[in-house]
Design a protein around this motif. Sequence first.
Motif, PDB file in Angstrom:
ATOM      1  N   LEU A   1       2.982  -6.804  12.396  1.00 56.46           N
ATOM      2  CA  LEU A   1       2.467  -5.433  12.338  1.00 56.46           C
ATOM      3  C   LEU A   1       1.213  -5.215  13.163  1.00 56.46           C
TER       4      LEU A   1
ATOM      5  N   ASP B   1      -1.940  -4.960  12.114  1.00 58.96           N
ATOM      6  CA  ASP B   1      -2.695  -3.909  11.422  1.00 58.96           C
ATOM      7  C   ASP B   1      -3.980  -4.543  10.883  1.00 58.96           C
TER       8      ASP B   1
ATOM      9  N   ARG C   1       4.109  -2.921   2.881  1.00 63.88           N
ATOM     10  CA  ARG C   1       3.956  -1.514   3.290  1.00 63.88           C
ATOM     11  C   ARG C   1       2.802  -0.851   2.554  1.00 63.88           C
TER      12      ARG C   1
ATOM     13  N   ARG D   1      -0.809  -1.679   3.869  1.00 57.48           N
ATOM     14  CA  ARG D   1      -1.142  -1.299   5.239  1.00 57.48           C
ATOM     15  C   ARG D   1      -2.162  -0.156   5.286  1.00 57.48           C
TER      16      ARG D   1
ATOM     17  N   SER E   1      -7.188   0.098  11.379  1.00 58.25           N
ATOM     18  CA  SER E   1      -5.755   0.116  11.714  1.00 58.25           C
ATOM     19  C   SER E   1      -5.507   0.735  13.090  1.00 58.25           C
TER      20      SER E   1
END
Length: 263
Positions: free
Chosen positions: A118, A120, A249, A252, A259
Amino acid sequence: MLGDQQASLVGQGCVRPGDAKITFGTGGMLDVVLGPEAPMTGRRGKAGTFPIVTWRHRGKVTWGVEAIMLAAGANVQWLRDDLGVIATSAESHDIAAQCEDAGGVVYVPAPLGIGTPLWDYGARGALFGLTRGSGRAEIVRAVLEGVAHRGADLVDAATSDSGVAIPTVRVDGGMTDNPTFVQALADATQRPVEISPVREATARGAALMAGLAIGHHGDVDDLASTWSPRTRVEPGRVLDRDRWRDALRRARAWIPELSGIDL
């Protein structure tokens, strides 16, 4: 001259296409051998991995891909040093072994954000599914299983970006001394996990490549025969990857400003 992770790759006998290792230290690094064909791009792949040069021998380059976990053993250190839940890192196995599963508790090991797939940096560590019955053992097991899930994420990402199957995962690093963790990794990846005979394979890999340079081995491919795992752990059950993805999820973009950073 060898990079740290490339040396660890060789140190675990990973010299043929599809050979893969993960080093579980403070962070975690997965490296996969691909072969002589150069990647289409030098940029990060869609699944969050990076192309790397694994080695160059006799003028020929062998390529690979790398996936990165920003925090692996750091999560066990957090249990030990900051929460005082365990007295030693080794105790995390003893405590986690007191329960058969985490009782629905899921831990996302993201104190520094999420790397592959990801990327992130604003994600943060999180515990989900706590109940009045969630105790010390369940939380410690959830932390170990969370790191194992992240290991499976790296395997999935490397497979997706490279198109190369990874039939077995070889591992080194301090966390490989933890039987509960290694079993969880096999269960999360649904692949056999082979543990390095030496905890830190980097120095071993550097020595093998130095030996290659002076003719101790004829070719890089011969180094495959140097691999003899300390033990091999087969999958014993299936960890809930769908629940894991839902927890990931939710963790995040906890700090949206971070981010938005893309390095």
